[in-house]
Design an enzyme around this catalytic site. Structure first.
Site, PDB file in Angstrom:
ATOM      1  N   HIS A  84      -1.834   7.521   7.520  1.00 36.73           N
ATOM      2  CA  HIS A  84      -1.768   8.397   6.642  1.00 36.73           C
ATOM      3  C   HIS A  84      -1.562   9.624   6.396  1.00 36.73           C
ATOM      4  CE1 HIS A  84       2.824   6.058   6.275  1.00 36.73           C
ATOM      5  NE2 HIS A  84       1.940   5.422   6.043  1.00 36.73           N
TER       6      HIS A  84
ATOM      7  N   CYS B 134       6.042  -0.239   7.072  1.00 34.74           N
ATOM      8  CA  CYS B 134       5.774   0.131   6.883  1.00 34.74           C
ATOM      9  C   CYS B 134       6.793   1.089   5.572  1.00 34.74           C
ATOM     10  CB  CYS B 134       5.476   1.942   8.105  1.00 34.74           C
ATOM     11  SG  CYS B 134       5.341   3.410   6.597  1.00 34.74           S
ATOM     12  N   LEU B 135       7.090   1.484   4.043  1.00 33.25           N
ATOM     13  CA  LEU B 135       7.725   1.716   2.990  1.00 33.25           C
ATOM     14  C   LEU B 135       8.446   2.928   4.039  1.00 33.25           C
ATOM     15  CD1 LEU B 135       6.103   1.263   0.021  1.00 33.25           C
ATOM     16  CD2 LEU B 135       7.918  -0.035   1.038  1.00 33.25           C
TER      17      LEU B 135
ATOM     18  N   GLN C 285       3.591  10.190   1.309  1.00 32.45           N
ATOM     19  CA  GLN C 285       4.249   8.946   1.497  1.00 32.45           C
ATOM     20  C   GLN C 285       5.169   9.482  -0.457  1.00 32.45           C
ATOM     21  OE1 GLN C 285       2.472   5.075   2.154  1.00 32.45           O
ATOM     22  NE2 GLN C 285       4.800   5.201   3.144  1.00 32.45           N
TER      23      GLN C 285
ATOM     24  N   GLY D 267       0.819  -0.562   0.117  1.00 33.21           N
ATOM     25  CA  GLY D 267      -0.011  -0.309  -0.161  1.00 33.21           C
ATOM     26  C   GLY D 267       0.846   1.387   0.332  1.00 33.21           C
TER      27      GLY D 267
ATOM     28  N   GLU E  71      -3.039   3.032   5.448  1.00 33.97           N
ATOM     29  CA  GLU E  71      -3.258   4.445   3.895  1.00 33.97           C
ATOM     30  C   GLU E  71      -3.955   4.988   5.291  1.00 33.97           C
ATOM     31  OE1 GLU E  71      -0.457   3.407   3.079  1.00 33.97           O
ATOM     32  OE2 GLU E  71      -0.181   1.654   3.051  1.00 33.97           O
TER      33      GLU E  71
HETATM   34 ZN    ZN Z   1       3.435   2.871   5.710  1.00 32.78          ZN
END
Ligand code: ZN
Length: 180
Positions: free
Chosen positions: A134, A88-89, A51, A46, A131
């Site tokens: 975020h 989390c990226l 981000q 996701g 998400e």
């Molecule tokens: Zn994340």
């Protein structure tokens, strides 16, 4: 369509609430395409617009081979919960158990402005909750209990990427495909 740099923990954009989308135009469709490309490349399950530095309420997911996106989401959460690994990226290399609702009903819009309802369980439910957080400037480490959060912060501070130039670095490590 482009792969954009993923913003990392420490970048203020990740702590800023995103604005609702009002124009369902070509720019929005291009944002969804960039989110999708960047997420698939990472790879991640996701990705939310903040981000990649865009303060709009849009996210994408890639769960069990299915790609999706949602604009201006509103969530209804199940009372039943799930406790499992989450990453989390924007926090490369970190994977920690996190409590989430087991299932979710997400109402919002697609990139053409049509109303859509997404029902998700398990990983899709987790991704949608992650998400949506975020979009409110919330990170999954905020959802951990105090001790786990302290340990996570210690790991983050010791990470190679932390304190590096958060503006230009592309997330170097995937979290086992569970980055969100
Ligand atoms: Zn994340």
């Amino acid at each position: 369509m482009a792969i954009r740099p993923i913003r990392l923990f420490g970048d203020p954009v990740l702590r800023t609430a995103a604005a609702p989308v009002t124009d369902f135009d070509k720019e929005l469709r291009s944002l969804v395409a960039d989110l999708t490309d960047t997420m698939v490349d990472a790879p991640g399950a996701g990705l939310a617009a903040p981000q990649i530095g865009i303060g709009l309420r849009v996210f994408t997911w890639h769960v069990e081979g299915v790609l999706g996106h949602l604009v201006n989401p509103e969530l209804s959460l199940s009372e039943e919960t799930q406790h499992g690994p989450e990453g989390c990226l924007s926090l490369p290399g970190l994977s920690l158990d996190c409590l989430r609702a087991q299932s979710v009903i997400a109402r919002g819009f697609n990139m053409f402005g049509d109303p859509v309802t997404i029902e998700g369980t398990d990983l899709l439910a987790r991704a949608i909750q992650h998400e949506t957080d975020h979009l409110d400037g919330i990170l999954f480490i905020d959802r951990l209990d105090r001790e786990a959060r302290k340990a996570a912060m210690r790991t983050i501070r010791e990470s190679e990427w932390f304190g590096a130039d958060t503006q230009v670095r592309i997330s170097p490590h995937a979290t086992g495909g569970f980055g969100l």
